[in-house]
Design a protein around this motif. Structure first.
Motif, mmCIF file in Angstrom:
data_model
loop_
_atom_site.group_PDB
_atom_site.id
_atom_site.type_symbol
_atom_site.label_atom_id
_atom_site.label_comp_id
_atom_site.label_asym_id
_atom_site.label_seq_id
_atom_site.Cartn_x
_atom_site.Cartn_y
_atom_site.Cartn_z
ATOM 1 N N VAL A 146 77.574 44.272 34.472
ATOM 2 C CA VAL A 146 76.202 43.775 34.367
ATOM 3 C C VAL A 146 75.485 44.410 33.180
ATOM 4 C CG1 VAL A 146 75.071 45.474 35.881
ATOM 5 C CG2 VAL A 146 74.156 43.164 35.709
ATOM 6 N N GLN A 147 75.847 45.648 32.846
ATOM 7 C CA GLN A 147 75.223 46.313 31.695
ATOM 8 C C GLN A 147 75.692 45.703 30.379
ATOM 9 O OE1 GLN A 147 72.776 48.810 32.051
ATOM 10 N NE2 GLN A 147 72.471 48.115 29.937
ATOM 11 N N TYR A 152 74.241 42.523 25.744
ATOM 12 C CA TYR A 152 74.510 41.355 24.889
ATOM 13 C C TYR A 152 73.269 40.470 24.776
ATOM 14 C CZ TYR A 152 76.658 37.099 23.063
ATOM 15 O OH TYR A 152 76.960 36.000 22.288
ATOM 16 N N ASN A 153 72.626 40.202 25.881
ATOM 17 C CA ASN A 153 71.424 39.356 25.857
ATOM 18 C C ASN A 153 70.298 40.001 25.057
ATOM 19 O OD1 ASN A 153 72.591 37.312 27.410
ATOM 20 N ND2 ASN A 153 71.999 38.273 29.327
ATOM 21 N N ARG A 189 81.159 43.584 19.160
ATOM 22 C CA ARG A 189 81.774 44.487 20.138
ATOM 23 C C ARG A 189 81.551 43.998 21.565
ATOM 24 N NH1 ARG A 189 79.333 48.388 22.875
ATOM 25 N NH2 ARG A 189 77.524 48.375 21.472
ATOM 26 N N LEU A 190 80.317 43.617 21.890
ATOM 27 C CA LEU A 190 80.000 43.166 23.244
ATOM 28 C C LEU A 190 80.631 41.810 23.541
ATOM 29 C CD1 LEU A 190 76.250 44.234 23.166
ATOM 30 C CD2 LEU A 190 78.007 45.237 24.641
ATOM 31 N N HIS A 262 77.662 33.295 24.066
ATOM 32 C CA HIS A 262 76.599 32.510 24.700
ATOM 33 C C HIS A 262 76.726 31.028 24.379
ATOM 34 C CE1 HIS A 262 75.190 33.366 20.653
ATOM 35 N NE2 HIS A 262 74.329 32.384 20.755
ATOM 36 N N ARG A 263 77.734 30.657 23.596
ATOM 37 C CA ARG A 263 77.983 29.251 23.272
ATOM 38 C C ARG A 263 79.327 28.764 23.819
ATOM 39 N NH1 ARG A 263 74.501 27.308 19.403
ATOM 40 N NH2 ARG A 263 75.989 25.740 18.716
ATOM 41 N N ASP A 264 79.957 29.582 24.656
ATOM 42 C CA ASP A 264 81.261 29.221 25.235
ATOM 43 C C ASP A 264 81.082 28.352 26.472
ATOM 44 O OD1 ASP A 264 82.235 30.765 23.202
ATOM 45 O OD2 ASP A 264 83.007 32.376 24.482
#
Length: 365
Positions: A146-147, A152-153, A189-190, A262-264
């Motif tokens: 979750v971290q 990433y967000n 990296r994330l 986030h586009r997958d």
């Protein structure tokens, strides 16, 4: 692991306590009486989030400042844990045996898999619903993930703000590239960790998927990276780094991040066809239920215990024949909670189950 009891106050219209069966629990009630609210409260206790709203303060009873959900969870014949979620205005406090815990430590104490009409967006909706499905599955197995998602967000938000500002100010491309470099390094990296975790989860789901539990069509799935065809996905971090460097100008023109996980998407197929485009409503419901059962099997294989299974108005989504097949499959496995507004449901499936009649927020046997 079993949820023995739930005590709720001021969460939506709920009040009082319910003591649950280890097997099937049926919550019966007319619309608006609170049967779905009980499922939501269980989900919040299990995973510290609602399947109905992103803002938990909206679930506090109107006119009240706070709400709490308290549950007794039996891990073994000798061990019972007390879990508590306290909502106070915009804050959420998570406690295990009366000790406050951060989300990364609270998650993993209990887990619930949810089937309802909104969750069907995983199959029939937009890619973000399928990404949420995968990320929730990974987090249930490895709570610290979750971290990774949070970080990433945060990077995407910061990068988008920078890109938007650079476009408005007509900042030179060279300057923007320099400003983006530290954000892109974090993003790469994330994203590599997220990509690797999602691909592995899809592999595991496919391994345990009961492909033909409800019919003749064979269900399968495949993770779709937005970088597919751009290079070696097996060496993801260098690949995304190269794409990020290449697409700086395009991102500045767009004013937001164009490259990343986030586009997958997740491709769900029945007999080789995209179920979102070509599947009937019934096929989509059955496919999603199979995905949920696969999630339960993966959780069981990883954690050596079953999650809770919450099914809201299941008789509005599946016919009684398929519900019977489902309950036969679940027998002796998950602790299951189902809601219905129909007495005929209880007549068909209530034998051996704990039946609760929900009236004005109270669940009575």
């Amino acid at each position: 692991m079993r949820l023995e009891s739930l005590d709720v106050q001021n969460f939506r219209n709920l009040r009082g306590r319910a003591d649950f069966s280890d097997g099937l629990n049926i919550l019966v009630g007319e619309n608006g009486q609170g049967k779905t609210n009980w499922l939501e409260a269980i989900a919040v206790l299990a995973d510290a989030r609602s399947f109905r709203t992103a803002k938990l303060q909206e679930a506090i009873r109107f006119g009240e400042d706070s709400a709490f959900i308290h549950g007794n969870v039996r891990e073994s014949p000798e061990i019972v844990r007390q879990l508590r979620v306290i909502l106070n205005g915009n804050t959420k406090k998570l406690l295990v045996n009366d000790k406050s815990e951060p989300a990364t430590r609270y998650l993993g104490q209990l887990h619930a898999v949810v089937f309802n009409s909104d969750e069907l967006e995983t199959v029939r909706g937009q890619p973000d619903a399928r990404r949420r499905f995968l990320d929730a599955g990974i987090t249930s197995l490895h709570p610290p993930f979750v971290q990774v998602l949070t970080d990433y967000n945060r990077v995407i938000r910061q990068k988008n703000a920078l890109l938007q500002s650079s476009r408005e100010k007509a900042t030179s491309l060279e300057t923007v590239a320099d400003m983006l470099q530290p954000w892109n390094a974090q993003l790469a990296r994330l994203a590599a960790r997220i990509h690797r975790s999602r691909v592995r989860l899809v592999e595991r789901l496919n391994e345990v998927l009961e492909k033909k539990l409800f019919g003749r069509e064979e269900i399968s799935m495949r993770y779709l990276s937005s970088l597919e065809g751009k290079g070696d996905l097996g060496d993801y971090e260098p690949l995304i780094e190269a794409r990020l460097a290449l697409r700086v100008q395009a991102e500045v023109v767009a004013g937001h991040a164009l490259i990343g996980t986030h586009r997958d998407d997740l491709e769900i197929l029945f007999d080789g066809h995209d179920i979102r485009k070509f599947g009937s409503a019934g096929q989509q419901r059955s496919a999603f239920l199979l995905l949920q059962l696969a999630s339960i099997a993966v959780y069981r294989a990883t954690r050596s215990e079953y999650p809770l299974f919450l099914l809201d108005d299941i008789d509005a989504e599946l016919d009684y024949n398929r519900i019977g097949q489902l309950l036969d499959y679940l027998k002796g496995k998950t602790q299951t909670f189902m809601t219905t507004s129909k007495d005929s449901f209880v007549s068909n499936f209530g034998t051996g189950a704990a039946v609760f009649y929900v009236v004005d927020g109270e669940a009575k046997t």
